[in-house]
Design an enzyme around this catalytic site. Structure first.
Site, PDB file in Angstrom:
ATOM      1  N   HIS A 156       0.882  -1.323  -0.037  1.00  0.00           N
ATOM      2  CA  HIS A 156       0.137  -0.084  -0.132  1.00  0.00           C
ATOM      3  C   HIS A 156       1.006   1.378  -0.101  1.00  0.00           C
ATOM      4  O   HIS A 156       0.412   2.324   0.573  1.00  0.00           O
ATOM      5  CB  HIS A 156      -1.168  -0.114   1.240  1.00  0.00           C
ATOM      6  N   SER A 277      15.458  20.977 -15.937  1.00  0.00           N
ATOM      7  CA  SER A 277      14.317  21.676 -16.135  1.00  0.00           C
ATOM      8  C   SER A 277      14.718  23.038 -16.883  1.00  0.00           C
ATOM      9  O   SER A 277      15.795  23.709 -16.706  1.00  0.00           O
ATOM     10  CB  SER A 277      13.630  22.258 -14.980  1.00  0.00           C
ATOM     11  N   LYS A 283      16.665  21.204 -10.898  1.00  0.00           N
ATOM     12  CA  LYS A 283      15.676  20.096 -11.078  1.00  0.00           C
ATOM     13  C   LYS A 283      16.913  19.036 -11.610  1.00  0.00           C
ATOM     14  O   LYS A 283      17.638  19.421 -12.586  1.00  0.00           O
ATOM     15  CB  LYS A 283      14.784  20.268 -12.061  1.00  0.00           C
ATOM     16  N   GLU A 290      10.663   7.601 -16.257  1.00  0.00           N
ATOM     17  CA  GLU A 290       9.164   8.096 -16.573  1.00  0.00           C
ATOM     18  C   GLU A 290       8.670   7.652 -17.788  1.00  0.00           C
ATOM     19  O   GLU A 290       7.462   7.225 -18.159  1.00  0.00           O
ATOM     20  CB  GLU A 290       9.061   9.588 -16.585  1.00  0.00           C
TER      21      GLU A 290
END
Ligand code: ARG
Length: 456
Positions: A156, A277, A283, A290
């Site tokens: 979970h 970024s 970043k 991804e």
């Protein structure tokens, strides 16, 4: 030049031609179409349709064509032929003249395209199998490097029990091993030869389809011509295997995205597989992870697209089946890219062992061990569960870990606890007790790493 002009008074509408032509994507089947044509030339030679000399000229011309395509794979795409079959045939006619017009005797583009696509799919499956093996190798290497790293395991997405980082890596190796088995299983059904099925009824020439199948490296000929020209199960099965690979890659990607976040901080991706970024200078984004997560969408899409296309098609061939190629090509290309990026990510990934350990030690992940301890003292498990739950609630209110509670405080909830409880609930001893086959204990995991490597 179209292959079927005779019956027609006028040429195609320009927009219809654009709609109907498949060359812009099926040019990728050139190598397979040429190989299939060589096989067919031999078959009709054996059937007495062409002479040995004619076969020799056709073979020489087809070999020349194969070399041209090899040197410049997009060459066919630049012509305005309808599809790759028309392109190969018309180039052949350009090379050998009227003899080229004999090749299509007893053959149809319907058995031809099914054959080409099976040859293509077979090669691509072999390539995916090699890529899966590389991905597994990379996971097993990571497991070996991190054989001593303890990390929190989750259910979970809540901290559950400590596991070895190696155990986590081997979980994905298991998935990819099953994926390989599924692809090999699909490959056996891909590897049958539709050529000789004609348009739908089977060819009228005395072609020895067993020999033809063997010439093209197939295990056997298809058994029913109607089925052979309209069957795309082999594409769907391959796409289903790819969809599951993509799902596994997606889960791996998601774990890596989470684990590389500042909130987890378990891993850091190498600069070579991350990006920055344009606005936020600080970043470093886990784009590779991804993207392998994101690709699952289009691979699933390909599977659903083709399942939907074949649903309700009357026998036998229908032009709808031309829609099989783009989803297959796209899914194969993207599954390949995703698989190939896995070693790039994992071979250079930095595992933050301290952060992993901190997560494993926190979150009351040893609560199950405390319950097991009480069981060892004769407390029935259900009662132990209850007592430990209350002890955890108390520890939370004090902002302490279980092992930080003084024994007297712990005994208020779990009276069976003695001074040996602290050693029992320490991470290492909890892990050491998990040595059954398939568990995360370090002795078993060391064996699992060796066994996984042996299965490569
Ligand atoms: N381009 C077609 C396809 O991909 C080849 C087969 C066409 N057959 C036909 N009878 N029109 O399916």
């Amino acid at each position: 030049m179209a292959l079927w002009g005779g019956r027609f008074e006028s040429g195609p509408d320009a927009l219809f031609k654009q709609f109907n032509d498949s060359l812009r994507f099926d040019y990728r089947l050139a190598r397979q179409d040429i190989a299939g044509s060589v096989g067919w030339a031999k078959a009709i030679r054996r059937a007495g349709v062409i002479s040995a000399e004619e076969l020799a000229s056709l073979e020489a011309a087809l070999a020349g064509l194969a070399a041209e395509v090899e040197a410049d794979p997009t060459l066919p795409a630049r012509s305005d032929a309808e599809d790759i079959h028309s392109w190969v045939e018309s180039r052949l006619i350009e090379k050998v003249g009227p003899l080229g017009k004999k090749l299509h005797t007893g053959r149809s583009r319907n058995d031809q395209v099914a054959t080409d696509l099976r040859l293509w799919t077979r090669d691509e499956i072999d390539a995916r199998l090699a890529e899966l093996r590389d991905a597994r190798r990379s996971l097993i290497d990571l497991a070996a490097r991190e054989a001593g790293t303890v990390v929190s395991g989750y259910t979970h997405l809540q901290r559950a029990q400590p596991v070895l980082f190696a155990h986590w890596a081997l979980a994905y190796a298991e998935m990819f091993e099953r994926d390989a088995a599924r692809l090999r299983d699909a490959r056996a059904r891909v590897n049958v030869c539709p050529l000789g099925s004609g348009a739908l009824a089977g060819t009228a020439y005395q072609v020895d389809r067993q020999t033809l199948a063997r010439d093209l490296g197939f295990a056997e000929p298809t058994r029913n011509s109607l089925d052979a020209v309209s069957d795309r199960d082999f594409v769907i099965e391959t796409l289903a295997a790819c969809a599951l690979i993509a799902a596994h890659l997606s889960r791996l990607g998601e774990d890596l995205v989470l684990y590389s976040s500042q909130e987890f901080g378990f891993v850091e991706m190498d600069d070579a597989v991350a990006s920055g970024s344009s606005l936020m200078p600080q970043k470093k984004n886990p784009d590779a992870a991804e993207l392998i997560r994101g690709k699952a969408g289009r691979v699933n899409g390909a599977l659903v697209a083709l399942l939907t296309t074949v649903k309700g098609l009357p026998l036998a061939y229908n032009k709808d089946l031309q829609e099989d190629k783009e989803p297959l090509f796209d899914a194969m290309d993207n599954t390949s890219m995703s698989l190939r990026i896995v070693p790039r990510m994992l071979d250079t990934i930095k595992v933050r062992r301290e952060a992993c350990r901190r997560a494993a030690a926190g979150g009351y992940s040893n609560a199950t061990d405390l319950a097991d301890y009480l069981v060892s003292k004769g407390v029935p498990f259900r009662q132990a569960h209850e007592e430990v739950g209350a002890a955890v609630r108390h520890a939370i209110s004090r902002g302490k870990a279980i092992e930080e509670l003084p024994l007297e405080e712990l005994r208020r909830f779990a009276p069976a606890a003695g001074p040996d409880v602290f050693a029992y609930v320490a991470i290492e001893s909890g892990m050491a007790r998990r040595e059954v086959f398939g568990a995360t204990g370090s002795t078993h995991v060391a064996k699992a790493i060796e066994a996984a490597r042996a299965r490569l």
